[in-house]
Design a protein around this motif. Structure first.
Motif, mmCIF file in Angstrom:
data_model
loop_
_atom_site.group_PDB
_atom_site.id
_atom_site.type_symbol
_atom_site.label_atom_id
_atom_site.label_comp_id
_atom_site.label_asym_id
_atom_site.label_seq_id
_atom_site.Cartn_x
_atom_site.Cartn_y
_atom_site.Cartn_z
ATOM 1 N N ALA A 143 9.727 21.110 -25.728
ATOM 2 C CA ALA A 143 10.655 22.116 -26.255
ATOM 3 C C ALA A 143 11.939 21.516 -26.812
ATOM 4 N N VAL A 144 12.426 20.420 -26.202
ATOM 5 C CA VAL A 144 13.691 19.814 -26.634
ATOM 6 C C VAL A 144 13.524 18.294 -26.681
ATOM 7 N N ASP A 145 14.478 17.665 -27.352
ATOM 8 C CA ASP A 145 14.494 16.198 -27.406
ATOM 9 C C ASP A 145 15.108 15.655 -26.115
ATOM 10 N N ILE A 146 14.454 14.661 -25.552
ATOM 11 C CA ILE A 146 14.916 14.058 -24.300
ATOM 12 C C ILE A 146 15.289 12.605 -24.546
ATOM 13 N N SER A 147 16.390 12.185 -23.946
ATOM 14 C CA SER A 147 16.789 10.779 -23.994
ATOM 15 C C SER A 147 16.053 10.051 -22.871
ATOM 16 N N TRP A 148 15.049 9.263 -23.234
ATOM 17 C CA TRP A 148 14.177 8.656 -22.230
ATOM 18 C C TRP A 148 14.788 7.433 -21.563
ATOM 19 N N LYS A 149 15.732 6.788 -22.195
ATOM 20 C CA LYS A 149 16.296 5.562 -21.625
ATOM 21 C C LYS A 149 17.017 5.815 -20.295
ATOM 22 N N PRO A 150 17.979 6.754 -20.229
ATOM 23 C CA PRO A 150 18.610 7.013 -18.923
ATOM 24 C C PRO A 150 17.628 7.578 -17.901
ATOM 25 N N LEU A 151 16.601 8.289 -18.392
ATOM 26 C CA LEU A 151 15.605 8.832 -17.465
ATOM 27 C C LEU A 151 14.788 7.701 -16.845
ATOM 28 N N ALA A 166 0.839 -1.205 0.000
ATOM 29 C CA ALA A 166 0.000 0.000 0.000
ATOM 30 C C ALA A 166 0.872 1.252 0.000
ATOM 31 N N ALA A 167 1.891 1.279 0.863
ATOM 32 C CA ALA A 167 2.799 2.430 0.904
ATOM 33 C C ALA A 167 3.575 2.554 -0.404
ATOM 34 N N LEU A 168 3.941 1.413 -0.991
ATOM 35 C CA LEU A 168 4.692 1.427 -2.243
ATOM 36 C C LEU A 168 3.842 1.973 -3.390
ATOM 37 N N VAL A 169 2.547 1.671 -3.384
ATOM 38 C CA VAL A 169 1.639 2.200 -4.409
ATOM 39 C C VAL A 169 1.558 3.725 -4.309
ATOM 40 N N VAL A 170 1.435 4.239 -3.082
ATOM 41 C CA VAL A 170 1.389 5.689 -2.888
ATOM 42 C C VAL A 170 2.687 6.330 -3.380
ATOM 43 N N TYR A 171 3.816 5.707 -3.057
ATOM 44 C CA TYR A 171 5.106 6.237 -3.504
ATOM 45 C C TYR A 171 5.218 6.199 -5.029
ATOM 46 N N PHE A 172 4.748 5.132 -5.635
ATOM 47 C CA PHE A 172 4.772 5.015 -7.100
ATOM 48 C C PHE A 172 3.959 6.142 -7.735
ATOM 49 N N LEU A 173 2.819 6.469 -7.142
ATOM 50 C CA LEU A 173 1.994 7.564 -7.660
ATOM 51 C C LEU A 173 2.729 8.899 -7.564
ATOM 52 N N LEU A 174 3.511 9.083 -6.495
ATOM 53 C CA LEU A 174 4.320 10.306 -6.372
ATOM 54 C C LEU A 174 5.311 10.427 -7.528
ATOM 55 N N LEU A 175 5.964 9.318 -7.852
ATOM 56 C CA LEU A 175 6.933 9.338 -8.950
ATOM 57 C C LEU A 175 6.241 9.596 -10.287
ATOM 58 N N VAL A 176 5.072 8.998 -10.462
ATOM 59 C CA VAL A 176 4.316 9.220 -11.705
ATOM 60 C C VAL A 176 3.939 10.696 -11.839
ATOM 61 N N LEU A 177 3.498 11.304 -10.741
ATOM 62 C CA LEU A 177 3.125 12.719 -10.772
ATOM 63 C C LEU A 177 4.326 13.608 -11.118
ATOM 64 N N SER A 178 5.512 13.204 -10.701
ATOM 65 C CA SER A 178 6.702 14.019 -10.989
ATOM 66 C C SER A 178 7.133 13.929 -12.455
ATOM 67 N N LEU A 179 6.544 13.020 -13.217
ATOM 68 C CA LEU A 179 6.897 12.889 -14.631
ATOM 69 C C LEU A 179 6.428 14.075 -15.468
ATOM 70 N N HIS A 180 5.607 14.936 -14.876
ATOM 71 C CA HIS A 180 5.190 16.122 -15.631
ATOM 72 C C HIS A 180 6.389 17.014 -15.956
ATOM 73 N N LEU A 181 7.465 16.891 -15.181
ATOM 74 C CA LEU A 181 8.658 17.708 -15.433
ATOM 75 C C LEU A 181 9.319 17.355 -16.764
ATOM 76 N N PRO A 182 9.719 16.085 -16.977
ATOM 77 C CA PRO A 182 10.309 15.765 -18.290
ATOM 78 C C PRO A 182 9.309 15.864 -19.431
ATOM 79 N N LEU A 183 8.028 15.597 -19.163
ATOM 80 C CA LEU A 183 7.027 15.687 -20.229
ATOM 81 C C LEU A 183 6.888 17.130 -20.722
ATOM 82 N N MET A 184 6.894 18.068 -19.801
ATOM 83 C CA MET A 184 6.828 19.476 -20.194
ATOM 84 C C MET A 184 8.071 19.891 -20.968
ATOM 85 N N LEU A 185 9.239 19.440 -20.520
ATOM 86 C CA LEU A 185 10.486 19.801 -21.196
ATOM 87 C C LEU A 185 10.566 19.171 -22.583
ATOM 88 N N SER A 186 9.965 17.987 -22.738
ATOM 89 C CA SER A 186 10.014 17.291 -24.032
ATOM 90 C C SER A 186 9.267 18.048 -25.118
#
Length: 256
Positions: A141-149, A119-139
């Motif tokens: 404007a510029v090309d992003i290498s998604w593999k290392p990300l 249950a705690a891991l699911v909540v943490y996973f959702l936090l990480l998913v929500l933080s993906l708006h950062l690279p998505l917004m940057l993508s």
């Protein structure tokens, strides 16, 4: 498995009817956005200065210049706030005496530990998913290498699993949520700072052990975009250790 899912669902409901998950998410995302914005500003300024001197667009690694420092700083913020996600899992049950009902129910200790942990891991996973708006917004404007990300986020997820398992262990030790949070923070900061003793221990056996126990060293290899079997084994074994210790503590309390 059915018992684990039932207990997991109950814990998830408790997370989202209380302000804890929302406060943790708000703090994490606000600080992450601030760190990301500052790193983008630095990267933009560096690019402009290099263009002025070289008269052409410089070849800078976006992952190393922006995402690597941002994600590493995010991991330290997670170290500070993750005990808030685990402090109530066992401590509140003991304080409210609902653990007695849980312990006498037809469910094994292993299922109890895994249900709360997932249950705690699911909540943490959702936090990480929500933080993906950062690279998505940057993508946009510029090309992003998604593999290392992706590798970096895998490292953050594995690191979070260790944080949560150790926090679960701390919560099982006491009936006071604040004490559980302090114990959890102490364990996590110890694992994070273990590498600092390498400089004093040198190449001795103690230095090698401290270097292996340093969570920041193992996370850094993932954030660089490298999946190291040594670091992978570290995160899995430390998560298993935290869950094992939790199981032993809960089992000892069951027979009191």
């Amino acid at each position: 498995m059915r018992n684990i899912l039932t207990l997991m669902g109950k814990e998830l409901r408790l997370y989202f009817i209380s302000p804890i998950a929302y406060v943790v998410a708000m703090v994490f995302l606000a600080v992450s956005d601030f760190l990301f914005y500052n790193q983008i500003q630095y990267f933009s300024g560096l690019s402009m200065r290099m263009m002025q001197f070289q008269n052409n667009l410089p070849e800078l690694n976006l992952h190393d210049a922006v995402f690597r420092p941002t994600l590493f700083n995010m991991s330290f913020i997670l170290l500070l706030i993750m005990p808030l996600l685990t402090m109530r899992l066992f401590a509140e049950e003991k304080k409210e005496h609902t653990n007695e009902l849980l312990m006498t129910s037809p469910i094994t200790i292993t299922e109890i530990v895994f249900g709360k942990f997932i249950a705690a891991l699911v909540v943490y996973f959702l936090l990480l998913v929500l933080s993906l708006h950062l690279p998505l917004m940057l993508s946009l404007a510029v090309d992003i290498s998604w593999k290392p990300l992706f590798t970096s986020y895998l490292g953050l997820f594995l690191m979070g699993a260790v944080f949560l398992s150790m926090g679960l262990f701390a919560s099982a030790l006491t009936d006071n949520q604040m004490i559980a949070a302090v114990i959890s923070f102490g364990i996590l900061i110890g694992l994070w700072m273990a590498g600092a003793s390498v400089h004093t221990a040198g190449e001795s056996a103690l230095g090698q052990v401290a270097n292996y126990l340093s969570m920041s060293n193992h996370l850094d290899s993932f954030i660089k975009g490298l999946i190291s079997s040594r670091s992978l084994a570290y995160f899995i074994s430390m998560t298993a250790l935290g869950l094992f210790l939790t199981h032993r503590v809960v089992e000892s309390q069951r027979w009191k």
